[in-house]
Design a protein around this motif. Structure first.
Motif, PDB file in Angstrom:
ATOM      1  N   GLY A 157      73.958  33.232   6.945  1.00 33.86           N
ATOM      2  CA  GLY A 157      72.701  32.685   7.223  1.00 33.86           C
ATOM      3  C   GLY A 157      71.694  32.143   5.960  1.00 33.86           C
ATOM      4  O   GLY A 157      72.418  32.619   4.682  1.00 33.86           O
ATOM      5  N   VAL A 158      70.740  31.447   6.237  1.00 31.51           N
ATOM      6  CA  VAL A 158      69.964  30.941   4.998  1.00 31.51           C
ATOM      7  C   VAL A 158      68.403  30.944   5.264  1.00 31.51           C
ATOM      8  O   VAL A 158      68.173  30.743   6.551  1.00 31.51           O
ATOM      9  N   GLN A 159      67.703  31.272   4.549  1.00 33.65           N
ATOM     10  CA  GLN A 159      66.270  31.044   4.676  1.00 33.65           C
ATOM     11  C   GLN A 159      65.652  29.641   5.095  1.00 33.65           C
ATOM     12  O   GLN A 159      66.250  28.484   4.381  1.00 33.65           O
ATOM     13  N   ASP A 160      65.093  29.669   6.121  1.00 34.65           N
ATOM     14  CA  ASP A 160      64.653  28.254   6.431  1.00 34.65           C
ATOM     15  C   ASP A 160      63.087  28.121   6.708  1.00 34.65           C
ATOM     16  O   ASP A 160      62.400  27.199   7.301  1.00 34.65           O
ATOM     17  N   SER A 161      62.398  28.846   6.003  1.00 36.50           N
ATOM     18  CA  SER A 161      61.043  29.229   5.818  1.00 36.50           C
ATOM     19  C   SER A 161      60.166  29.225   4.473  1.00 36.50           C
ATOM     20  O   SER A 161      60.917  30.100   3.846  1.00 36.50           O
ATOM     21  N   ARG A 162      59.363  28.693   4.143  1.00 28.83           N
ATOM     22  CA  ARG A 162      58.348  29.059   2.948  1.00 28.83           C
ATOM     23  C   ARG A 162      57.848  30.500   2.930  1.00 28.83           C
ATOM     24  O   ARG A 162      57.659  31.194   2.010  1.00 28.83           O
ATOM     25  N   ASP A 163      57.567  30.733   4.222  1.00 35.02           N
ATOM     26  CA  ASP A 163      56.654  32.020   4.198  1.00 35.02           C
ATOM     27  C   ASP A 163      57.346  33.293   4.529  1.00 35.02           C
ATOM     28  O   ASP A 163      56.869  34.466   4.716  1.00 35.02           O
ATOM     29  N   SER A 164      58.764  33.271   4.837  1.00 33.32           N
ATOM     30  CA  SER A 164      59.497  34.347   4.994  1.00 33.32           C
ATOM     31  C   SER A 164      60.704  34.319   4.717  1.00 33.32           C
ATOM     32  O   SER A 164      61.442  33.204   4.735  1.00 33.32           O
ATOM     33  N   GLU A 165      61.299  35.541   4.397  1.00 29.03           N
ATOM     34  CA  GLU A 165      62.844  35.477   3.791  1.00 29.03           C
ATOM     35  C   GLU A 165      63.897  35.743   4.740  1.00 29.03           C
ATOM     36  O   GLU A 165      64.870  36.035   4.538  1.00 29.03           O
ATOM     37  N   THR A 166      63.402  35.686   6.074  1.00 30.65           N
ATOM     38  CA  THR A 166      64.328  35.833   7.198  1.00 30.65           C
ATOM     39  C   THR A 166      65.253  34.820   7.286  1.00 30.65           C
ATOM     40  O   THR A 166      65.043  33.542   6.543  1.00 30.65           O
ATOM     41  N   LEU A 167      66.419  34.998   7.826  1.00 28.11           N
ATOM     42  CA  LEU A 167      67.716  34.069   7.816  1.00 28.11           C
ATOM     43  C   LEU A 167      67.986  33.243   9.057  1.00 28.11           C
ATOM     44  O   LEU A 167      68.051  34.104  10.206  1.00 28.11           O
ATOM     45  N   LEU A 168      67.998  31.910   8.888  1.00 25.52           N
ATOM     46  CA  LEU A 168      68.489  31.312  10.032  1.00 25.52           C
ATOM     47  C   LEU A 168      69.950  31.676  10.151  1.00 25.52           C
ATOM     48  O   LEU A 168      70.792  31.306   9.461  1.00 25.52           O
ATOM     49  N   LEU A 169      70.619  32.143  11.212  1.00 22.15           N
ATOM     50  CA  LEU A 169      72.076  32.426  11.289  1.00 22.15           C
ATOM     51  C   LEU A 169      72.783  31.207  11.445  1.00 22.15           C
ATOM     52  O   LEU A 169      72.131  30.362  12.456  1.00 22.15           O
ATOM     53  N   MET A 170      73.655  31.132  10.922  1.00 24.57           N
ATOM     54  CA  MET A 170      74.783  29.846  10.830  1.00 24.57           C
ATOM     55  C   MET A 170      75.639  29.845  12.184  1.00 24.57           C
ATOM     56  O   MET A 170      76.401  30.475  12.307  1.00 24.57           O
ATOM     57  N   LEU A 171      75.126  29.243  13.071  1.00 22.58           N
ATOM     58  CA  LEU A 171      76.308  29.220  14.577  1.00 22.58           C
ATOM     59  C   LEU A 171      77.216  28.550  14.415  1.00 22.58           C
ATOM     60  O   LEU A 171      78.004  28.630  15.289  1.00 22.58           O
ATOM     61  N   ASP A 172      77.230  27.293  13.759  1.00 21.10           N
ATOM     62  CA  ASP A 172      78.542  26.582  13.801  1.00 21.10           C
ATOM     63  C   ASP A 172      79.344  26.412  12.356  1.00 21.10           C
ATOM     64  O   ASP A 172      79.941  25.282  12.280  1.00 21.10           O
ATOM     65  N   THR A 173      79.434  27.433  11.783  1.00 22.97           N
ATOM     66  CA  THR A 173      79.908  27.602  10.495  1.00 22.97           C
ATOM     67  C   THR A 173      81.256  28.393  10.414  1.00 22.97           C
ATOM     68  O   THR A 173      81.491  29.165   9.681  1.00 22.97           O
ATOM     69  N   GLY A 174      81.985  28.463  11.771  1.00 21.98           N
ATOM     70  CA  GLY A 174      83.450  28.934  11.729  1.00 21.98           C
ATOM     71  C   GLY A 174      83.390  30.536  12.120  1.00 21.98           C
ATOM     72  O   GLY A 174      84.405  31.127  11.858  1.00 21.98           O
ATOM     73  N   THR A 175      82.231  31.009  12.449  1.00 24.86           N
ATOM     74  CA  THR A 175      82.220  32.334  12.716  1.00 24.86           C
ATOM     75  C   THR A 175      81.528  32.659  14.229  1.00 24.86           C
ATOM     76  O   THR A 175      80.372  31.917  14.356  1.00 24.86           O
ATOM     77  N   PHE A 176      82.400  33.568  15.005  1.00 29.83           N
ATOM     78  CA  PHE A 176      81.559  33.826  16.190  1.00 29.83           C
ATOM     79  C   PHE A 176      80.892  35.313  15.884  1.00 29.83           C
ATOM     80  O   PHE A 176      81.672  36.222  15.301  1.00 29.83           O
ATOM     81  N   TYR A 177      79.666  35.588  16.274  1.00 29.81           N
ATOM     82  CA  TYR A 177      78.943  36.830  16.070  1.00 29.81           C
ATOM     83  C   TYR A 177      79.052  37.696  17.242  1.00 29.81           C
ATOM     84  O   TYR A 177      78.626  37.242  18.476  1.00 29.81           O
ATOM     85  N   GLU A 178      79.154  38.961  17.120  1.00 24.45           N
ATOM     86  CA  GLU A 178      78.803  39.921  17.927  1.00 24.45           C
ATOM     87  C   GLU A 178      77.903  40.977  17.332  1.00 24.45           C
ATOM     88  O   GLU A 178      78.029  41.339  16.233  1.00 24.45           O
ATOM     89  N   PHE A 179      77.107  41.632  18.016  1.00 24.57           N
ATOM     90  CA  PHE A 179      76.163  42.642  17.779  1.00 24.57           C
ATOM     91  C   PHE A 179      76.464  44.061  18.306  1.00 24.57           C
ATOM     92  O   PHE A 179      76.326  44.081  19.602  1.00 24.57           O
ATOM     93  N   GLN A 180      76.483  44.907  17.624  1.00 18.90           N
ATOM     94  CA  GLN A 180      76.673  46.318  18.109  1.00 18.90           C
ATOM     95  C   GLN A 180      75.452  47.051  18.020  1.00 18.90           C
ATOM     96  O   GLN A 180      74.842  47.401  16.762  1.00 18.90           O
TER      97      GLN A 180
END
Length: 501
Positions: free
Chosen positions: A286-309
């Motif tokens: 992930g990477v910050q994509d906003s000046r106003d927030s340190e939240t992270l844009l999840l990298m969707l196409d960088t070789g990782t499939f995500y699951e959430f528990q």
């Protein structure tokens, strides 16, 4: 140096456009990633064992690997990869491994760094960071000077075959980087990969002090030590007196928040920008994509499939089914050969489309204030060993970080209630510090020569102090639990208050 930023921006704008195209397509993009990963993994030992040839969609993937494996489950397979066997977790032979903090079955764990993960995850993720930054700050002149990238080394206690490299992820990245990048990067590869920080720190200072640095990248705690060294070397008041065109710190690994005041003290806040990154040994996420927030844009196409528990559940859900505001443990399948692997991180979903997260913490009690990733298993084993060696007996303990301030380095503070006290509390502290280094390679690295982290300190707890605190919280009873490790000053400061009563 000429300003190559406008020319570079033409390339990075394409990455920004690719990231923007993820909006509304989380399911599609992630299923394409999963399809590629399964296709690569089918004819590996793991793929044949788990029937990946039969996987056609997400549901059949879940059924093929019904239980996420702990690292202890895959350690024997990883060690076969280290020893040169091919087609184990990922196609071909893997010759690079990132050494990370250990689990209950070992001091360190070793994460495969495949050619695919270098190209698709780590380097592509790093390129997304630059793309995001240039998109946020069109006035940037980042490519008019040099990058100061702080890295680790290939120091390891693991015996490896010839040609196999095991060490910090950053060392793997620096050694394998495009040679053209070395023209705009500080320090040299020779200095960057030095294993001994006692000699490496002055070399870093000397190498960077007279360069025209526009951007720095690394872990906040580590870089703070280096920047202080440069200020001492030059006699400057702020780092912008040394590097007038420094504009951004790309940081990750640990939280920046505890260090912000100190960075503000040694920089010109009007010139300094900060970009948050979510990069780990297992991948770039992930990477910050906003000046106003340190939240992270999840990298969707960088070789990782995500699951959430979901917290408190055994069920895993894909990225397109998460709910905003909820906290999940993150599980990955990636092009490094990790299949449905629990990262140990918990994340909060900040937005659904685009999918943004923030790091909520670890799934277990820990201290990672300085990048040391100290786990309860490490602490329990170390304190048991020291008690055995000294004849002491511990009733209860907790530990928390004390952050660096001014010219003082950070350290761990332990509050220990003894049933039987050691002859010398200082000797006990020395032994405990050494035992922790033996249990945890990352703590050992941060403690090396006292450059980044001071020796731990111990406060002796009065009899009954932990029970008094537990009673005040309403948790005193047969199932009482004292948090062993905390990454903040809570509850340490509360218990210390009871200790002084």
């Amino acid at each position: 140096m000429l300003n190559f930023t406008p020319l570079a921006k033409l390339y990075f704008d394409r990455l920004s456009a690719a990231a923007a195209a993820w909006k509304g397509r989380t399911r599609e993009v992630q299923l394409n990633v999963l399809r590629s990963l399964v296709g690569n993994g089918r004819h590996t030992l793991w793929g044949e064992t788990h029937g990946l040839t039969q996987v056609t969609d997400y549901d059949s993937f879940r059924k093929a690997i019904p239980e996420p494996p702990a690292y202890a489950d895959i350690r024997p397979l990883v060690m076969r990869m280290v020893n040169g066997e091919k087609d184990i977790l990922w196609p071909g032979v893997t010759r690079r491994f990132a050494q990370s903090s250990g689990t209950s079955d070992g001091k360190s764990k070793y994460i495969p760094v495949t050619d695919s993960s270098l190209r698709l995850s780590h380097y592509r993720g790093g390129a997304h960071v630059i793309a995001s930054y240039l998109n946020l700050y069109p006035d940037s002149r980042i490519f008019s000077g040099k990058s100061f990238i702080l890295g680790g080394s290939f120091a390891t206690e693991l015996a490896t075959p010839e040609g196999v490299r095991v060490g910090d992820l950053s060392a793997n990245l620096i050694e394998h980087i495009n040679p053209l990048a070395n023209l705009i990067r500080v320090p040299s590869r020779q200095i960057a990969l030095m294993p001994d920080w006692e000699t490496k720190l002055p070399a870093l200072v000397k190498a960077a002090a007279n360069e025209d640095i526009t951007n720095i990248s690394g872990v906040p705690s580590w870089f703070l030590t280096v920047l202080r060294g440069i200020l001492d070397h030059t006699g400057a008041s702020t780092i912008h007196d040394v590097w007038p065109r420094l504009e951004v710190f790309f940081h990750g690994g640990i939280a920046m928040a505890p260090y912000r005041d100190e960075y503000a003290r040694i920089t010109d806040p009007a010139k300094m920008r900060y970009i948050n990154c979510y990069n780990a040994s297992e991948g770039f996420f992930g990477v910050q994509d906003s000046r106003d927030s340190e939240t992270l844009l999840l990298m969707l196409d960088t070789g990782t499939f995500y699951e959430f528990q979901p917290v408190g559940s055994d069920k895993l859900i894909p990225a397109w089914k998460v709910e905003e505001g909820k906290i999940y443990a993150l599980v990955i399948t990636s092009c490094n050969g990790l299949w449905r692997y629990p990262l140990g991180d918990t994340v909060r979903i900040e937005s659904i489309d685009p999918l943004r997260i923030s790091i909520a913490g670890r799934t277990k009690s820990f201290i990672n204030a300085f990048g040391e990733e100290l786990m309860v298993d490490n602490a329990d084993a170390a304190i048991a060993r020291v008690c055995h060696d000294t004849g002491a007996s511990v009733a209860n303990y907790t530990a928390a970080p004390v952050y660096a301030e001014g010219n003082h380095r950070g350290r761990h503070e332990w509050l220990i209630e003894f049933d039987r006290e050691p002859d010398s509390l200082e000797d006990f502290a020395d032994r405990l510090d050494r035992a922790l280094q033996q249990e945890n390679s990352d703590y050992e690295a941060k403690r090396a020569h006292g450059i980044f982290l001071d020796r731990l300190s111990i406060v002796k707890g009065r009899p009954g102090v932990f029970d008094a605190w537990l009673k005040s919280t309403g948790r005193l009873g047969g199932q009482r639990k004292v948090p062993r490790l905390s990454n903040s000053r809570h509850p340490m400061d509360e218990i210390l208050a009871f200790n002084s009563q």
